[in-house]
Design an enzyme around this catalytic site. Structure first.
Site, short mmCIF file in Angstrom:
data_model
loop_
_atom_site.label_atom_id
_atom_site.label_comp_id
_atom_site.label_asym_id
_atom_site.label_seq_id
_atom_site.Cartn_x
_atom_site.Cartn_y
_atom_site.Cartn_z
N ASP A 271 -16.02 -3.57 -3.85
CA ASP A 271 -15.47 -4.94 -3.87
C ASP A 271 -15.96 -5.70 -2.65
O ASP A 271 -16.89 -5.26 -1.97
CB ASP A 271 -13.95 -4.93 -3.99
CG ASP A 271 -13.30 -4.25 -2.78
OD1 ASP A 271 -12.13 -3.88 -2.88
OD2 ASP A 271 -14.00 -4.07 -1.76
N ASN B 289 0.80 -1.23 0.00
CA ASN B 289 0.00 0.00 0.00
C ASN B 289 0.83 1.27 0.00
O ASN B 289 0.28 2.37 0.00
CB ASN B 289 -0.99 -0.03 1.16
CG ASN B 289 -2.05 -1.10 0.91
OD1 ASN B 289 -2.20 -1.57 -0.22
ND2 ASN B 289 -2.75 -1.49 1.95
C1 EPZ Z 1 -6.56 1.75 1.67
O1 EPZ Z 1 -7.78 1.68 0.96
C2 EPZ Z 1 -5.90 0.37 1.53
N1 EPZ Z 1 -5.73 0.06 0.13
C3 EPZ Z 1 -6.80 -0.70 2.16
O2 EPZ Z 1 -6.10 -1.95 2.13
C4 EPZ Z 1 -7.05 -0.36 3.61
O3 EPZ Z 1 -7.97 -1.26 4.14
C5 EPZ Z 1 -7.64 1.06 3.72
O4 EPZ Z 1 -6.77 2.01 3.07
C6 EPZ Z 1 -7.81 1.50 5.16
O5 EPZ Z 1 -6.65 1.40 5.85
C7 EPZ Z 1 -4.65 0.57 -0.51
O6 EPZ Z 1 -3.86 1.31 0.02
C8 EPZ Z 1 -4.48 0.16 -1.94
P1 EPZ Z 1 -9.94 4.62 2.60
P2 EPZ Z 1 -8.61 3.02 0.60
O7 EPZ Z 1 -10.07 5.62 1.51
O8 EPZ Z 1 -7.66 4.10 0.29
C9 EPZ Z 1 -14.68 5.46 2.80
C10 EPZ Z 1 -5.67 -4.19 1.49
O9 EPZ Z 1 -6.15 -5.29 1.80
N2 EPZ Z 1 -14.46 6.46 1.73
O10 EPZ Z 1 -9.20 5.00 3.81
O11 EPZ Z 1 -9.64 2.66 -0.39
C11 EPZ Z 1 -14.49 4.04 2.27
O12 EPZ Z 1 -15.62 3.55 1.61
C12 EPZ Z 1 -6.62 -2.99 1.27
O13 EPZ Z 1 -4.47 -3.99 1.33
C13 EPZ Z 1 -15.50 7.25 1.32
O14 EPZ Z 1 -16.62 7.14 1.82
O15 EPZ Z 1 -9.31 3.27 2.02
C14 EPZ Z 1 -14.16 3.27 3.53
O16 EPZ Z 1 -15.33 2.89 4.19
C15 EPZ Z 1 -8.06 -3.33 1.50
N3 EPZ Z 1 -15.28 8.16 0.33
C16 EPZ Z 1 -13.39 4.30 4.34
O17 EPZ Z 1 -13.69 5.58 3.81
C17 EPZ Z 1 -14.04 8.31 -0.26
O18 EPZ Z 1 -13.89 9.13 -1.17
C18 EPZ Z 1 -11.87 4.09 4.31
O19 EPZ Z 1 -11.42 4.12 2.99
C19 EPZ Z 1 -12.98 7.50 0.17
C20 EPZ Z 1 -13.21 6.58 1.17
#
Ligand code: EPZ
Length: 416
Positions: free
Chosen positions: A116, A23
């Site tokens: 997903d 990540n």
């Molecule tokens: C990153 O995902 C990681 N992926 C995830 O790891 C990890 O679980 C996550 O951060 C939290 O730590 C990568 O770095 C590629 P978020 P990301 O934006 O960036 C909501 C793995 O297994 N949200 O912090 O997608 C979202 O739906 C993966 O390695 C919005 O609502 O995570 C979620 O509920 C899985 N609107 C929450 O925030 C937005 O515009 C956290 O998402 C963005 C996010």
């Protein structure tokens, strides 16, 4: 899809070296699009998500070469502004090219990533923040199209400390006109690593790792090189695996300070945890003790380690409550664990886990990277044999997973 056939009742024992962080590597690869020259990255994990991101960059016009854990990216040529649908649907992290393309080209056309196995995963915070910096977006035919004559600095207060939104805004702000501040920013170590890389290439990013990041825009970046930080989620997987299988494992070449809360929780469950400068030893002899756990953005307990902790607590002497606060659908794989004899009941974003003496081997299916790894660890704990299907998910995020486990004494067979 291939599968692992796993012999149960195998305590993991020995040493395992931790690879570079998925990540972090994926975002730094996207950031290389902003550098008009060669970028050299080392300790890049050899996983399918990295191969996919390299393909995204190549399709955009960058020249990517890989040699073992070393990657060179040259984006000095002419770049396309469009990321292909077929790649984005296979890897959400492709959305992280949005900020760099808008900053470099003033336009970007990115396929909508969609949800997903762990949640709907909207990108509203990414788009909202970039709009505040002057971008305009339209979405049609499954694509988000953004244009921006010149991005300008501003103050963005995020509703939620989203990792992806913080990273996209941080990258876009690096060459924007003026100063940007991101408030309620995500604080994950991977964001700090991205900032270190960008500053090596001439950016002016301050405060990464805190809730308030300030970026003073610069006209242009220059070539640079960077070693990716160790993967704290991979480290956590083997640490919990050691405790769940009642083994004794030393993780080497890692950052213990990135998994502090995990250490506390493992000790609370009865494991013996010994910390070194870049090492962590985890040993467990008896059944785990139950505990309550909530997942939160960093430095809270990592949601990516939640499925692994469920395997450990599934064998505890008593009941535990696990609360998932980051992804609304991250308990979907519980049915697979209950197929292995676990007694887990989900109520909204709480899972009530009644510990049992032994899991029992069964055929199960990996729905995503982390749940897949958890099912393999579950198979090592179980009585009898377990077959885990759809293991391609695991290869997306773990380098040499079966070889590393075999090095710790696990008996796994890969079935094509
Ligand atoms: C990153 O995902 C990681 N992926 C995830 O790891 C990890 O679980 C996550 O951060 C939290 O730590 C990568 O770095 C590629 P978020 P990301 O934006 O960036 C909501 C793995 O297994 N949200 O912090 O997608 C979202 O739906 C993966 O390695 C919005 O609502 O995570 C979620 O509920 C899985 N609107 C929450 O925030 C937005 O515009 C956290 O998402 C963005 C996010």
């Amino acid at each position: 899809m291939s599968s692992y056939l796993i012999a149960g009742r195998t305590p993991l024992e020995g040493e395992v070296r931790i690879s570079g962080a998925k990540n972090s590597a994926l975002k730094i690869m996207a950031a290389a699009l902003m550098v008009p020259g060669k970028v050299t990255l080392t300790r890049v994990p050899r996983i399918t998500d990295v191969t996919l991101m390299a393909e995204v960059l190549t399709r955009l016009g960058a020249h990517v070469e890989s040699d073992g854990d070393r990657l060179t990216i040259d984006a000095s040529g002419e770049l396309s502004d469009e990321t292909p649908y077929d790649l984005v649907t296979r890897m959400r992290a492709s959305i992280q090219v949005l900020g760099p393309l808008l900053a470099r080209l003033g336009r970007a056309r990115v396929a909508m990533p969609g949800g997903d196995a762990i949640g709907s995963r909207p990108i509203d915070l990414h788009l909202g923040g970039l709009e505040r910096m002057g971008a305009k977006f339209t979405s049609e035919h499954g694509f988000v199209e953004g244009v921006a004559d010149r991005l300008h600095g501003t103050r963005v207060l995020l509703d939620f400390p989203s990792v992806g939104a913080t990273e996209n805004l941080l990258m876009a702000a690096v060459t924007a006109e003026g100063t940007t501040s991101i408030e309620n920013a995500a604080r994950e170590p991977e964001i700090q690593d991205l900032a270190v890389f960008l500053n090596r290439c001439g950016a002016k990013v301050a405060g990464a790792g805190t809730p308030s990041i300030t970026i003073v825009g610069v006209p242009e970046l220059h070539p640079g090189s960077h070693e990716i930080i160790p993967d704290r989620i991979e480290a956590g997987t083997y640490a919990i695996g050691a405790a769940a299988t009642r083994g004794d494992v030393t993780l080497t070449d890692m950052r213990p300070d990135h998994v502090e809360l995990l250490q506390l929780k493992l000790e609370e469950s009865g494991a013996e945890v010994t910390r070194g400068d870049d090492e962590l030893r985890v040993a467990m002899s008896g059944r785990p003790r139950p505990l309550d756990l909530v997942t939160l953005p960093y430095p809270g307990f990592a949601t990516d380690l939640q499925p692994l902790m469920m395997v450990l607590l599934g064998q505890a002497e008593g009941s535990s409550i696990l609360t998932e606060n980051v992804f609304e659908a991250r308990f979907l794989f519980v049915d697979e664990l209950n197929r292995m004899g676990c007694q887990i009941r989900v109520e909204g974003h709480h899972a009530v886990i009644r510990g049992i003496e032994h899991l029992s081997g069964a055929p199960v299916r990996a729905p995503d990277i982390r749940a897949g790894a958890a099912l393999v660890i579950g198979g090592l704990c179980a009585q009898g044999e377990t077959e885990v299907f759809d293991i391609e998910h695991i290869a997306r995020g773990y380098e040499d997973f079966d070889a590393k486990l075999a090095g710790l004494g696990a008996a796994l067979t890969v079935r094509q």
